[in-house]
Design a protein around this motif. Structure first.
Motif, PDB file in Angstrom:
ATOM      1  N   GLN A   1      -8.426   6.915  -5.820  1.00  0.00           N
ATOM      2  CA  GLN A   1      -7.097   6.325  -5.931  1.00  0.00           C
ATOM      3  C   GLN A   1      -7.126   4.907  -5.362  1.00  0.00           C
ATOM      4  N   LEU A   2      -6.437   4.016  -6.072  1.00  0.00           N
ATOM      5  CA  LEU A   2      -6.251   2.650  -5.603  1.00  0.00           C
ATOM      6  C   LEU A   2      -4.762   2.421  -5.435  1.00  0.00           C
ATOM      7  N   VAL A   3      -4.367   1.982  -4.275  1.00  0.00           N
ATOM      8  CA  VAL A   3      -2.954   1.763  -3.999  1.00  0.00           C
ATOM      9  C   VAL A   3      -2.738   0.329  -3.578  1.00  0.00           C
ATOM     10  N   GLU A   4      -1.952  -0.390  -4.393  1.00  0.00           N
ATOM     11  CA  GLU A   4      -1.635  -1.784  -4.084  1.00  0.00           C
ATOM     12  C   GLU A   4      -0.360  -1.877  -3.270  1.00  0.00           C
ATOM     13  N   SER A   5      -0.256  -2.930  -2.504  1.00  0.00           N
ATOM     14  CA  SER A   5       0.960  -3.207  -1.748  1.00  0.00           C
ATOM     15  C   SER A   5       1.067  -4.706  -1.507  1.00  0.00           C
ATOM     16  N   GLY A   6       2.253  -5.149  -1.112  1.00  0.00           N
ATOM     17  CA  GLY A   6       2.434  -6.544  -0.740  1.00  0.00           C
ATOM     18  C   GLY A   6       3.171  -7.393  -1.753  1.00  0.00           C
ATOM     19  N   GLY A   7       3.487  -6.828  -2.909  1.00  0.00           N
ATOM     20  CA  GLY A   7       4.229  -7.599  -3.894  1.00  0.00           C
ATOM     21  C   GLY A   7       5.675  -7.792  -3.482  1.00  0.00           C
ATOM     22  N   GLY A   8       6.378  -8.602  -4.264  1.00  0.00           N
ATOM     23  CA  GLY A   8       7.783  -8.825  -3.968  1.00  0.00           C
ATOM     24  C   GLY A   8       8.300 -10.088  -4.618  1.00  0.00           C
ATOM     25  N   LEU A   9       9.480 -10.498  -4.163  1.00  0.00           N
ATOM     26  CA  LEU A   9      10.131 -11.706  -4.662  1.00  0.00           C
ATOM     27  C   LEU A   9       9.889 -12.845  -3.683  1.00  0.00           C
ATOM     28  N   VAL A  10       9.439 -13.963  -4.194  1.00  0.00           N
ATOM     29  CA  VAL A  10       9.163 -15.117  -3.343  1.00  0.00           C
ATOM     30  C   VAL A  10       9.600 -16.379  -4.073  1.00  0.00           C
TER      31      VAL A  10
ATOM     32  N   ALA B   1      -8.675   1.612  -1.496  1.00  0.00           N
ATOM     33  CA  ALA B   1      -9.306   2.661  -2.298  1.00  0.00           C
ATOM     34  C   ALA B   1      -9.570   3.869  -1.418  1.00  0.00           C
ATOM     35  N   SER B   2      -9.324   5.051  -1.974  1.00  0.00           N
ATOM     36  CA  SER B   2      -9.565   6.279  -1.223  1.00  0.00           C
ATOM     37  C   SER B   2     -10.018   7.369  -2.178  1.00  0.00           C
ATOM     38  N   GLY B   3     -10.517   8.455  -1.597  1.00  0.00           N
ATOM     39  CA  GLY B   3     -10.970   9.574  -2.405  1.00  0.00           C
ATOM     40  C   GLY B   3     -12.476   9.730  -2.342  1.00  0.00           C
ATOM     41  N   SER B   4     -13.031  10.185  -3.449  1.00  0.00           N
ATOM     42  CA  SER B   4     -14.458  10.462  -3.503  1.00  0.00           C
ATOM     43  C   SER B   4     -15.224   9.170  -3.806  1.00  0.00           C
ATOM     44  N   ILE B   5     -15.719   8.517  -2.752  1.00  0.00           N
ATOM     45  CA  ILE B   5     -16.367   7.216  -2.889  1.00  0.00           C
ATOM     46  C   ILE B   5     -17.700   7.210  -2.162  1.00  0.00           C
TER      47      ILE B   5
ATOM     48  N   CYS C   1      -5.080  -3.852  -9.133  1.00  0.00           N
ATOM     49  CA  CYS C   1      -6.359  -3.810  -8.442  1.00  0.00           C
ATOM     50  C   CYS C   1      -7.347  -3.007  -9.284  1.00  0.00           C
ATOM     51  N   ASN C   2      -8.581  -3.456  -9.295  1.00  0.00           N
ATOM     52  CA  ASN C   2      -9.650  -2.739  -9.998  1.00  0.00           C
ATOM     53  C   ASN C   2     -10.853  -2.631  -9.079  1.00  0.00           C
ATOM     54  N   ALA C   3     -11.498  -1.481  -9.125  1.00  0.00           N
ATOM     55  CA  ALA C   3     -12.690  -1.296  -8.303  1.00  0.00           C
ATOM     56  C   ALA C   3     -13.767  -0.595  -9.109  1.00  0.00           C
ATOM     57  N   ALA C   4     -14.978  -1.070  -9.001  1.00  0.00           N
ATOM     58  CA  ALA C   4     -16.139  -0.451  -9.644  1.00  0.00           C
ATOM     59  C   ALA C   4     -16.776   0.478  -8.618  1.00  0.00           C
ATOM     60  N   VAL C   5     -16.571   1.776  -8.812  1.00  0.00           N
ATOM     61  CA  VAL C   5     -16.899   2.763  -7.789  1.00  0.00           C
ATOM     62  C   VAL C   5     -18.063   3.648  -8.222  1.00  0.00           C
ATOM     63  N   ARG C   6     -18.976   3.855  -7.298  1.00  0.00           N
ATOM     64  CA  ARG C   6     -20.010   4.877  -7.481  1.00  0.00           C
ATOM     65  C   ARG C   6     -19.556   6.102  -6.695  1.00  0.00           C
ATOM     66  N   VAL C   7     -19.192   7.145  -7.423  1.00  0.00           N
ATOM     67  CA  VAL C   7     -18.610   8.320  -6.767  1.00  0.00           C
ATOM     68  C   VAL C   7     -19.661   9.100  -5.997  1.00  0.00           C
ATOM     69  N   ARG C   8     -20.844   9.211  -6.562  1.00  0.00           N
ATOM     70  CA  ARG C   8     -21.947   9.922  -5.904  1.00  0.00           C
ATOM     71  C   ARG C   8     -23.201   9.057  -6.032  1.00  0.00           C
ATOM     72  N   GLN C   9     -24.097   9.215  -5.079  1.00  0.00           N
ATOM     73  CA  GLN C   9     -25.361   8.487  -5.150  1.00  0.00           C
ATOM     74  C   GLN C   9     -26.064   8.851  -6.443  1.00  0.00           C
ATOM     75  N   ASN C  10     -26.621   7.853  -7.120  1.00  0.00           N
ATOM     76  CA  ASN C  10     -27.350   8.011  -8.381  1.00  0.00           C
ATOM     77  C   ASN C  10     -26.427   8.248  -9.571  1.00  0.00           C
TER      78      ASN C  10
ATOM     79  N   GLY D   1      -5.486   0.563 -10.029  1.00  0.00           N
ATOM     80  CA  GLY D   1      -4.261   0.912  -9.340  1.00  0.00           C
ATOM     81  C   GLY D   1      -3.094   0.865 -10.301  1.00  0.00           C
ATOM     82  N   ARG D   2      -1.900   1.224  -9.800  1.00  0.00           N
ATOM     83  CA  ARG D   2      -0.720   1.251 -10.655  1.00  0.00           C
ATOM     84  C   ARG D   2      -0.024  -0.097 -10.733  1.00  0.00           C
ATOM     85  N   GLY D   3      -0.398  -0.991  -9.877  1.00  0.00           N
ATOM     86  CA  GLY D   3       0.168  -2.333  -9.951  1.00  0.00           C
ATOM     87  C   GLY D   3       1.278  -2.585  -8.954  1.00  0.00           C
TER      88      GLY D   3
END
Length: 121
Positions: free
Chosen positions: A3-12, A24-28, A95-104, A112-114
């Protein structure tokens, strides 16, 4: 799963600053490149900035000078510091992440959802 969770957006206001975060969290096992994309209504999603696991960065021309990408690998988190914001920066930032879930295992891209960034007076 990952899971990727973005934060910090808003009106400026134009000329203002925002700092986006993406955790990023989960199986990484490891994360290679992490990146920020954005999409405005009626436009294709575009790359804003990316950063490799070694810290090498790449920016879209529109983001050079004004934006800074960084990451905390220990926290699996990527940041985007945005300064001198303009109305044309208004978009949903993903947000985008290139994740290797398991070795090899092969690398898989996750999104993320944006988070909405609106630059307006």
């Amino acid at each position: 799963q990952v899971q990727l969770v973005e934060s910090g957006g808003g009106l400026v206001q134009p000329g203002g600053s925002l700092r986006l975060s993406c955790a990023a969290s989960g199986s990484i096992f490891s994360i290679n490149t992490m990146a920020w994309y954005r999409q405005s209504p009626g436009k294709q999603r575009e790359l804003v900035a990316s950063i490799t696991s070694g810290g090498s960065t790449n920016y879209a021309d529109s983001a050079k000078v004004r934006f800074t990408i960084s990451r905390d690998s220990a926290k699996n988190t990527v940041y985007l510091q945005m300064d001198g914001l303009k109305s044309e920066d208004t978009a949903v930032y993903y947000c985008n992440a290139a994740v290797r879930v398991r070795q090899n295992w092969s690398v898989t891209g996750f999104w993320g959802r944006g988070t909405q960034v609106t630059v307006s007076s």
